[in-house]
Design a protein around this motif. Structure first.
Motif: not given
Length: 431
Positions: A326-340, A342-351
């Motif tokens: 729909g034209g949205a830009r996602l801005r993602y924030h998560g925990d500053f730990d290794w799983p956090g 890792d999830m941030a990078g995955a969301v950036a790559r995917r979306h």
């Protein structure tokens, strides 16, 4: 011709230890008459029995009295008309053939392991080889080949893992029953507690460096990483102020946004109703405490915000894809730990998401605030280490959007959780 009375003679106590030793030897060497057997510290009756077989005298107090298998076989045959093997089977049932059993077991193990060792994953994935090593060591392979109904389950597990690895990011979700049917033609083959499910989940746990799941939530999380839907009602996403177009779900989202109230969206709803999102920016957080504060402090004035409530679920990925279309830009924030991260990078790559306040500078500022808060609690007499720090655990992962972030996290060795930096996130949402 067999002499039954002569056979009865060998049931006497003085022959029992000798015949048991002979049975073990014949079972272990495939029935060969090479070698000898004996009795340690024989009593008087046992000593006389062996003297009678061999014709050789043994003195009182002998430590071991032995007889060759050929001698024993000849004496038994002369007295009973049976070979030694025939006598033993008459007395106690068929002899096992341990070498043949071992050969059959080895062949069965090789047959069971062949699909895994010939899989492309065997050469390309260390986690896959580790998984096979675990199955060999814990006896699982032996248990699988011991029962006809589970002989082929390891091959099925390999096909499931190959299918999961081949699923590219962005591919449509599949139900657990659908995946099971695709691989085995049995929609229940991957249900909880089946042998196939246990094998696959152990592999996925090794693949992601997490413990073997013990709860329904942990199992859903592992399957969700591959967009395998165990329960489309349990896969959900928490949203705030995300108006949408469309009947049903679109109307509910729009109504919730009008009042600034959080709303749970399930994967079932996303699959049932067609919606469209027109927000220019959608902020994403990991911890519901952040969204709760945004609802309390900003209410309907808060810009669109969604919360993954931990690892992003299939429902999140479905909603994120709708927003991006729909034209949205996602801005993602998560925990500053290794799983956090890792999830941030995955969301950036995917979306194509932008990482929101997730730089090394943001991490160090958050760490300083956490240390200051911990010191203040210590001054007030609260329990703690006086510094407000806990150890950073888990496997380090790169942060390509800001390589200095991973360096800073390794150097500092402490996590910074999202709720500790909520003030800066709320400031952005106000702006």
């Amino acid at each position: 011709m067999t002499d039954p009375e002569a056979v009865k003679r060998y049931h006497a106590p003085e022959y029992q230890r000798l015949l048991r030793a002979a049975r073990r030897r014949l079972e272990n060497n495939g029935g060969s008459l090479d070698g000898s057997v004996g009795v340690s510290n024989p009593d008087e009756a046992e000593r006389n029995a062996i003297i009678g077989i061999t014709g050789r005298h043994r003195g009182l107090g002998v430590g071991r009295a032995s007889v060759t298998l050929r001698e024993l076989d000849a004496v038994v045959y002369a007295g009973t008309g049976l070979t030694l093997a025939g006598l033993l089977e008459t007395m106690n049932g068929p002899l096992a053939d341990r070498p043949a059993e071992a050969a059959r077991d080895l062949a069965a193990r090789r047959q069971a392991l062949r699909p895994a060792e010939e899989s492309p994953l065997y050469e390309s994935a260390e986690w896959f080889r580790t998984w096979l090593g675990v199955l060999r060591r814990n006896g699982m392979v032996g248990r699988l080949i011991a029962r006809p109904e589970t002989v082929g389950v390891l091959a099925q597990a390999v096909r499931v893992l190959e299918s999961l690895e081949a699923r590219s990011e962005g591919r449509a979700p599949v139900t657990l029953a659908g995946l099971a049917t695709e691989v085995t033609d049995d929609p229940k083959a991957l249900n909880h507690r089946t042998t196939l499910s246990t094998l696959v989940l152990r592999a996925l746990a090794i693949r992601h460096g997490v413990p073997l799941p013990s709860t329904a939530e942990e199992r859903r999380d592992l399957w969700d990483r591959y967009e395998v839907v165990v329960d489309d009602l349990a896969s959900r996403i928490l949203v705030l102020n995300l108006p949408a177009e469309g009947e049903g779900l679109g109307e509910w989202l729009t109504g919730a946004a009008r009042f600034g109230t959080p709303f749970q969206v399930t994967l079932h709803q996303l699959g049932t109703f067609s919606i469209a999102l027109r927000a220019p920016v959608v902020h994403v957080c990991e911890n519901p405490a952040v969204l709760r504060r945004a609802a309390a402090e900003l209410g309907p004035e808060c810009p669109p915000l969604v919360c993954t409530e931990g690892r992003p679920s299939t429902a999140f990925h479905r909603l994120a894809a709708i927003a991006v279309r729909g034209g949205a830009r996602l801005r993602y924030h998560g925990d500053f730990d290794w799983p956090g991260v890792d999830m941030a990078g995955a969301v950036a790559r995917r979306h194509g998401a932008e990482l929101w306040r997730m730089t090394a500078a943001d991490y160090l500022a958050g760490l300083a605030s956490a240390v200051k808060a911990g010191a203040a609690k210590a001054d007030d007499g609260d329990a703690g280490d006086g510094e407000g720090r806990v150890a950073l655990t888990g496997r380090p992962v790169p942060t390509p959007w800001d390589p200095a972030l991973a360096d800073a996290m390794r150097e500092q060795g402490s996590p910074v959780y999202e709720e500790a930096v909520a003030d800066s996130l709320l400031a952005d949402l106000r702006g």
